[in-house]
Design an enzyme around this catalytic site. Structure first.
Site: not given
Ligand code: GLN
Length: 543
Positions: A386, A515, A517
């Site tokens: 992410c 994600h 994970e």
């Molecule tokens: N801050 C980033 C976004 O909002 C990544 C978010 C995250 O890593 N869950 O897109």
């Protein structure tokens, strides 16, 4: 004929109520029953999405896009089952429903009161889970500890449920028995007090899970039985163990399933925990290790280090490593060190793989970007999750594609090269101050590009993965970055959004907007974590 088992915690938090609930679930389902789990969080937040990870730990995300407590992750991993919105409840949700209903005149002119209307709503939600999942058992974990003001109303709901369904409701207390060093003896008194507190709410535990550093001995078992009004056989000894995945087997050694079946008056097949036994044996016999550095910022609280903020990442690493026959040695690396200490970067060489997990805001990002550059230039396997993918894109744009000061608009709204930016719908949310539950959330499809490392890892062409972010790869820069060598390995087919970036000529360099994970399971490691760990193992072996 669903049966309900309420699981509450005594003495203190953090003693493994979630894992206990998940383990009981795993045991019952290995006996052939349908099991569903519900987590209750007593706070007023409607979901976990608005809380700081240091405050709350990881925010888990379900397929249907709910931002919830990490315990839902434990349930999914232990039950090998996807859970949904209905499996999570907070005081905020319950009160909001009751108040909305009152505004819509649905109580037909009655005075709407905390009791009975709030517990009735709680019970209604639990019954709907039973109905929808057709579960034989619904396990309900009440967050917090017995004796707190916050969760009282949920105990009231549990009591009311037991009153109307006495033969179909059980109570389990997961309690802690300290062994103070200066005494050298296990003490039962705090547990006695916890049971008294429960009794004051009209609840008598049927089973007590006695958590401690060491196993319970007979005198202690007897003492708990007498003072807590329970049979000795119903006290389950649950000492500390190395891996949470040993818990189902350990509970069953104490015959927990037999106790549950007897109390409900059901005859059932013995649980078959062969796969758990094998997993535990495998974990305990691993010799070779791989060193994985996680570069984060959500783990310092005062003098203590918390890993709770990245729990699913840790579990996903373990699942993949174990399946490859290696023991993961996970190291916490503070992103901000890389900003202030030049030598810190070189220390990255000691690791066999580097992960930059999810995150928000500007603190530490320049350190993460430096570390990503180091991993890219020094052929250290790298996996970005992410925010990790977004920062890898920024690093590539800056160093390889020559887009000076490229950034995400999350951190630098005026950057000349916004390679990571928001979509229009998110601009509206931000302008309107709508932050709760409004990110791109939940399971979304992703089309993989043939011949890429990701496609090879999955062995499929279309996958679904879970999202939680407000910012995206900016398609305006796609051609330019691809020309400079960035590989777009996965794209959302419906909205043409970049979901995976990769590099060629690198042992492993993959960043995912989603994600992965969140979907790793102990008996089904995630394909990308598997591929990452395989590259890390190769590096470890070549040293
Ligand atoms: N801050 C980033 C976004 O909002 C990544 C978010 C995250 O890593 N869950 O897109």
């Amino acid at each position: 004929m669903t049966r309900y088992i309420f699981i509450a915690g005594g003495v203190m938090s953090g003693i493994g109520k979630g894992v206990s609930t998940a383990s009981i679930g795993a045991i019952l389902s290995s006996s052939g029953f349908r099991v569903s789990c519900v987590k209750i969080d007593p706070y007023l937040n409607v979901d976990a999405g608005t809380m700081n990870p240091v405050e709350h730990g990881e925010v888990f995300v379900t397929d249907d896009g709910l931002e919830c407590d990490q315990d839902i992750g434990n349930y999914e991993r232990f039950l090998d089952q996807n859970l949904y919105r209905a499996n999570y409840m907070t005081s905020g949700q319950v009160y909001q429903t009751v108040i909305d209903r009152e505004r819509a005149l649905e109580y037909e002119g009655k005075c709407v009161e905390t009791v009975p209307h709030i517990p009735e709503e709680i019970i209604g939600r639990l019954e709907r889970v039973a109905l929808r999942t057709k579960a034989d058992f619904v396990l309900i974990e009440i967050g917090g500890t017995v004796g707190e003001y916050q969760n009282l109303i949920f105990f009231e709901a549990a009591r009311m449920m037991h009153l109307s369904l006495p033969s179909r409701v059980l109570f389990v207390l997961v309690s802690y028995l300290p062994v103070p060093e200066m005494l050298g003896e296990m003490k039962t008194k705090p547990t006695q007090h916890a049971v008294r507190q429960l009794n004051a709410s009209g609840i008598q535990p049927d089973i007590i899970i006695a958590r401690s550093t060491v196993p319970l001995d007979l005198p202690r078992k007897r003492k708990i039985a007498i003072f807590c009004n329970i049979r000795e056989a119903d006290v389950i000894s649950a000492p500390d163990i190395k891996s949470i995945y040993e818990v189902p087997v350990n509970f069953e050694k104490e015959k927990i399933s037999a106790r549950i079946f007897e109390k409900f008056g059901i005859r059932a097949q013995k649980p078959d925990l062969a796969n758990w036994v094998r997993l535990a044996r495998r974990i305990s016999t691993l010799k070779k290790s791989v060193s994985i550095g996680i570069i984060g910022k959500y783990f310092a609280t005062g003098r203590f280090t918390l890993s709770d903020s990245y729990i699913s990442v840790i579990e996903a690493i373990k699942h993949a490593a174990w399946s490859l026959g290696v023991r993961p040695d996970i190291r916490w690396l503070d992103a901000e060190h890389f900003e202030t200490d030049k030598r810190a970067l070189r220390e990255l060489n000691a690791h066999d793989g580097i992960i930059v997990p999810g995150g928000f805001g500007g603190r530490g990002i320049e350190g993460k970007i430096r570390a990503i550059r180091f991993a890219r230039e020094n052929s250290i396997p790298f996996f970005g999750l992410c925010y990790g993918m977004q920062l890898a894109t920024i690093e590539f744009a800056r160093t390889v594609a020559g887009l000076k000061n490229a950034c995400t608009t999350e951190v630098d709204p005026k950057t000349a090269h916004p390679v990571i930016a928001t979509m229009e719908e998110q601009e509206k949310n931000i302008a309107a101050g709508k932050f709760g539950g409004s990110m791109r959330l939940g399971a979304q499809p992703c089309q993989l590009r043939k011949g890429t490392a990701s496609q090879r890892a999955y062995g499929e062409n279309t996958i679904t993965e879970r999202h939680r972010h407000r910012y995206e790869f900016n398609n305006r820069f796609r051609e330019e970055l691809e020309r400079a060598g960035l590989v777009i390995a996965g794209v959302n087919p419906e909205r043409n959004l970049v979901e995976i970036v990769e590099l060629k000529k690198h042992p492993f360099f993959v960043g995912t907007q989603f994600h992965p994970e969140l979907k790793s399971r102990p008996f089904r490691p995630h394909p990308l974590f598997h591929a990452f760990l395989r590259a890390a193992r190769k590096r470890a072996e070549s040293k």
